[in-house]
Design an enzyme around this catalytic site. Structure first.
Site, PDB file in Angstrom:
ATOM      1  N   GLU A  36       0.870  -1.162   0.000  1.00 25.56           N
ATOM      2  CA  GLU A  36       0.000   0.000   0.000  1.00 25.56           C
ATOM      3  C   GLU A  36       0.917   1.226   0.000  1.00 25.56           C
ATOM      4  O   GLU A  36       1.819   1.316   0.836  1.00 25.56           O
ATOM      5  CB  GLU A  36      -0.894   0.014   1.253  1.00 25.56           C
ATOM      6  CG  GLU A  36      -1.824   1.202   1.212  1.00 25.56           C
ATOM      7  CD  GLU A  36      -2.800   1.273   2.382  1.00 25.56           C
ATOM      8  OE1 GLU A  36      -2.805   0.379   3.231  1.00 25.56           O
ATOM      9  OE2 GLU A  36      -3.551   2.270   2.408  1.00 25.56           O
ATOM     10  N   ARG A 263       5.865 -12.971   9.517  1.00 26.88           N
ATOM     11  CA  ARG A 263       6.313 -11.583   9.420  1.00 26.88           C
ATOM     12  C   ARG A 263       7.687 -11.439  10.026  1.00 26.88           C
ATOM     13  O   ARG A 263       8.024 -12.138  10.981  1.00 26.88           O
ATOM     14  CB  ARG A 263       5.376 -10.737  10.295  1.00 26.88           C
ATOM     15  CG  ARG A 263       4.485  -9.801   9.601  1.00 26.88           C
ATOM     16  CD  ARG A 263       3.698  -9.005  10.628  1.00 26.88           C
ATOM     17  NE  ARG A 263       3.813  -7.593  10.296  1.00 26.88           N
ATOM     18  CZ  ARG A 263       3.181  -7.037   9.273  1.00 26.88           C
ATOM     19  NH1 ARG A 263       2.383  -7.752   8.511  1.00 26.88           N
ATOM     20  NH2 ARG A 263       3.328  -5.766   9.015  1.00 26.88           N
ATOM     21  N   LYS A 273       4.221   0.966   9.663  1.00 28.85           N
ATOM     22  CA  LYS A 273       4.303   2.226   8.943  1.00 28.85           C
ATOM     23  C   LYS A 273       3.687   3.360   9.753  1.00 28.85           C
ATOM     24  O   LYS A 273       4.148   4.487   9.699  1.00 28.85           O
ATOM     25  CB  LYS A 273       3.624   2.097   7.578  1.00 28.85           C
ATOM     26  CG  LYS A 273       4.515   1.375   6.568  1.00 28.85           C
ATOM     27  CD  LYS A 273       3.914   1.365   5.187  1.00 28.85           C
ATOM     28  CE  LYS A 273       2.979   0.195   4.997  1.00 28.85           C
ATOM     29  NZ  LYS A 273       2.581  -0.025   3.602  1.00 28.85           N
TER      30      LYS A 273
HETATM   31  P1  ATP Z   1       2.189  -1.938   7.925  1.00 25.80           P
HETATM   32  O1  ATP Z   1       1.377  -2.714   8.895  1.00 25.80           O
HETATM   33  O2  ATP Z   1       3.535  -1.532   8.405  1.00 25.80           O
HETATM   34  O3  ATP Z   1       1.435  -0.822   7.255  1.00 25.80           O
HETATM   35  P2  ATP Z   1       1.526  -3.636   5.782  1.00 25.80           P
HETATM   36  O4  ATP Z   1       1.604  -5.101   5.931  1.00 25.80           O
HETATM   37  O5  ATP Z   1       0.196  -3.001   5.837  1.00 25.80           O
HETATM   38  O6  ATP Z   1       2.538  -2.978   6.784  1.00 25.80           O
HETATM   39  P3  ATP Z   1       1.783  -3.440   2.984  1.00 25.80           P
HETATM   40  O7  ATP Z   1       2.248  -2.298   2.194  1.00 25.80           O
HETATM   41  O8  ATP Z   1       0.336  -3.797   2.933  1.00 25.80           O
HETATM   42  O9  ATP Z   1       2.237  -3.165   4.469  1.00 25.80           O
HETATM   43  O10 ATP Z   1       2.668  -4.724   2.705  1.00 25.80           O
HETATM   44  C1  ATP Z   1       2.998  -5.210   1.437  1.00 25.80           C
HETATM   45  C2  ATP Z   1       3.462  -6.620   1.578  1.00 25.80           C
HETATM   46  O11 ATP Z   1       4.574  -6.704   2.464  1.00 25.80           O
HETATM   47  C3  ATP Z   1       2.381  -7.511   2.151  1.00 25.80           C
HETATM   48  O12 ATP Z   1       2.335  -8.703   1.409  1.00 25.80           O
HETATM   49  C4  ATP Z   1       2.826  -7.773   3.563  1.00 25.80           C
HETATM   50  O13 ATP Z   1       2.394  -9.029   4.012  1.00 25.80           O
HETATM   51  C5  ATP Z   1       4.344  -7.675   3.451  1.00 25.80           C
HETATM   52  N1  ATP Z   1       4.928  -7.258   4.726  1.00 25.80           N
HETATM   53  C6  ATP Z   1       4.666  -6.131   5.402  1.00 25.80           C
HETATM   54  N2  ATP Z   1       5.342  -6.101   6.562  1.00 25.80           N
HETATM   55  C7  ATP Z   1       6.066  -7.242   6.614  1.00 25.80           C
HETATM   56  C8  ATP Z   1       6.964  -7.812   7.568  1.00 25.80           C
HETATM   57  N3  ATP Z   1       7.265  -7.186   8.708  1.00 25.80           N
HETATM   58  N4  ATP Z   1       7.518  -9.006   7.282  1.00 25.80           N
HETATM   59  C9  ATP Z   1       7.235  -9.634   6.131  1.00 25.80           C
HETATM   60  N5  ATP Z   1       6.403  -9.173   5.200  1.00 25.80           N
HETATM   61  C10 ATP Z   1       5.813  -7.985   5.430  1.00 25.80           C
HETATM   62 MG    MG Z   2      -1.405  -3.067   4.575  1.00 28.02          MG
END
Ligand code: ATP
Ligand code: MG
Length: 556
Positions: A36, A263, A273
């Protein structure tokens, strides 16, 4: 006997190999990385990137970059650009760039279809009311009073949700599934909500109703032809709903399938984020690329390399159990990568003048030094050497205990690295008793590389000739938080910030660093790895400590 070395596969590679063997989805392999665009990528994303792009690469498939831009209130083109830059920097290349927002018209039409099929309805209750009716995993939820309104009414209201006449929060579109389902995500999940307060970074104000993740994500995967939709474990409970939405519309046997891995969490930092944005907005760090941040751009500025990050991800692997990874493992990866490439140079953080009283005044010679003793290809350089040099203050002690092997008046012989053996004869102090100059004599027969250099001494110290050094600002970074798992803390996370996470010093470094460019790496002998920062100017070098030579955190 012939030996075959086979690296064991992670569980997702096993699944992919199996699917390809069985000809699932016509033998196609297609993944996507779906960030995102609401913040910068962090090291956790690097784990997902290495999986999504890596597996496509390994098995001859394709990985697309898809921006999951369905919530305009937090998204921005700034993030879209930085995400692309960081993926490329990590060493990966996508097949196509897609945007979930490109599917808004198709998603809308499918939602209309679902309403016509009697499987979706417009709910006019508030978010609180809807939440109250959800029930618990063991007690069924309560049906909304709007659940059975006629199709025509739903169609008319859904259309209105997108005209701007309905305020945010006043209506949502919900799938009509099962308010008693043991899976809470099936209790009439929200498909669309209204957002009018922020224009979308691509579609502007064209849309007022925006699709929710569970609906948009699976459909986007389906539209694109994704075969393996890999994400993190928190989505396990969403998977049945992901499948349900796709089953409602699928017009072929092809199905994307979701797989989940653990994760990445790393000690002494936060990886959300939302929290990172807060650090940036409150000025607690110097921006998304502050070298203390776990962002890809922060790590890059700190001196991390793509190879080190990929090596780290490879070491931690992929499992189905969440956990916490010690940051010292990441530090290990960067030391390993920089060790054979960074030039090793002298740097003095607290220099003190040393005069070699029997060295001819006005004489200069040049000491040949390996740029990197572990790597012959790195070549050599010449270090000027003369009567007046600098050493680190800590390498001298006026009244030293017996086991002090470095310089002390009347003490043992000490080697100046790549130069001569010297012996201390005395020192000079200012009115405060602070040592200003150390006096030594040298043995001209002990030059490094000559026969006389073989004489054994107990210690070797670093030095800089007074004409062979320049000043540099060094930024000594440490962990941003004082505790291993700041995210687990219920209170105010400000309490947990490490006040000593940045120390700025002026150091003397070898002239060899003159003209170094941002991103160039050096090992400061006996100190650590440093990288030139983008704040450097022609006449002022700024270096960031990437990592100390040894893990000294454990000792504190
Ligand atoms: P945040 O909670 O920090 O906003 P998010 O998971 O919402 O992170 P996205 O931009 O939706 O962030 O993530 C894109 C991809 O990266 C998704 O497939 C997510 O599962 C993966 N991802 C995000 N954070 C991690 C992490 N800490 N470890 C492994 N994969 C991750
Ligand atoms: Mg997300």
């Amino acid at each position: 006997m012939e030996e075959t070395v086979k690296k064991s596969l992670n569980f997702i590679e096993e699944i992919v190999e199996n699917d390809l063997r069985e000809g699932i989805n016509d033998n196609r392999l297609q993944t996507r990385f779906p960030p995102e665009p609401n913040g910068y990528l962090h090291i956790g994303h690097a784990k997902a990137i290495c999986m999504d792009f890596g597996i496509a690469q390994r098995y001859g498939g394709i990985c697309n970059l898809r921006f999951d831009d369905t919530n305009p209130s937090k998204e921005d083109v700034e993030y879209v650009d930085s995400i692309q830059e960081d993926i490329k920097w990590l060493g990966f290349q996508w097949g196509n760039v897609f945007y979930a927002s490109d599917y808004f018209p198709q998603l809308w039409d499918l939602a209309v279809q679902l309403i016509k099929d009697g499987k979706a309805y417009v709910d006019e209750q508030s978010a609180e009311e809807i939440a109250k009716q959800k029930g618990t995993p063991t007690t069924p939820g309560t049906e909304s009073p709007y659940r059975n309104r006629p199709v025509e009414e739903n169609l008319a209201l859904f259309a209105k949700m997108n005209t701007g006449e309905i305020p945010e929060g006043a209506m949502v579109l919900r799938a009509k599934i099962d308010m008693a389902s043991p899976n809470m995500h099936f209790r009439d999940p929200i498909m669309y909500r209204i957002i009018t307060s922020h224009p979308h970074h691509r579609t502007g104000t064209q849309w007022k109703a925006y699709p929710m993740y569970d609906y948009a994500h699976g459909q986007s995967d389906y539209f694109e032809g994704v075969t393996h939709s890999i994400c993190t474990l928190e989505f396990v409970v969403h998977r049945p709903l992901y499948d349900w939405f796709i089953d409602q519309f699928a017009d072929s046997d092809y199905r994307p399938r979701q797989y989940e891995f653990n994760r990445l969490n790393i000690t002494y930092t936060v990886m959300s984020k939302r929290k990172m944005l807060q650090l940036v907005q409150e000025g607690l760090v110097a921006g998304w690329d502050d070298p203390r941040m776990p962002t890809i751009c922060g790590l890059r500025r700190r001196g991390y390399t793509p190879a080190a990050i990929r090596d780290f991800i490879n070491r931690i692997g992929y499992t189905k159990v969440d956990g916490m990874i010690d940051v010292s493992l990441l530090e290990h990866s960067i030391r390993e990568d920089l060790k054979p490439q960074a030039h090793r140079v002298s740097a003095l953080f607290d220099p003190i003048k040393l005069i070699i009283t029997n060295y001819p005044e006005g004489q200069k010679e040049y000491m040949t030094t390996d740029n990197n003793p572990d790597n012959e290809a790195a070549g050599t350089r010449e270090m000027p050497f003369g009567r007046e040099i600098y050493i680190e203050r800590g390498d001298f002690m006026e009244d030293a205990p017996k086991d002090f092997y470095r310089l002390t008046p009347g003490g043992r012989e000490v080697r100046l690295k790549s130069a001569y053996i010297i012996q201390c004869t005395g020192c000079e102090k200012d009115e405060n008793g602070q040592v200003t100059t150390v006096y030594c004599t040298y043995d001209p027969d002990t030059k490094s590389g000559t026969e006389g250099s073989k004489r054994k001494v107990k210690s070797t110290i670093n030095w800089l000739d007074k004409d062979g050094c320049i000043e540099a600002e060094v930024r000594l970074y440490d962990r941003l938080f004082k505790v291993e798992d700041p995210a687990a803390y219920d209170g105010d996370f400000h309490d947990l910030l490490n006040e000593d996470s940045l120390e700025v010093k002026t150091a003397l470094v070898e002239k060899h660093l003159e003209g170094a460019k941002p991103g160039d790496h050096f090992q400061f002998l006996k100190i650590g790895y440093f990288t030139v920062d983008k704040d450097s100017q022609d006449n002022k070098l700024v270096l960031n400590r990437t990592v100390s030579l040894k893990d000294n955190w454990a000792k504190k």
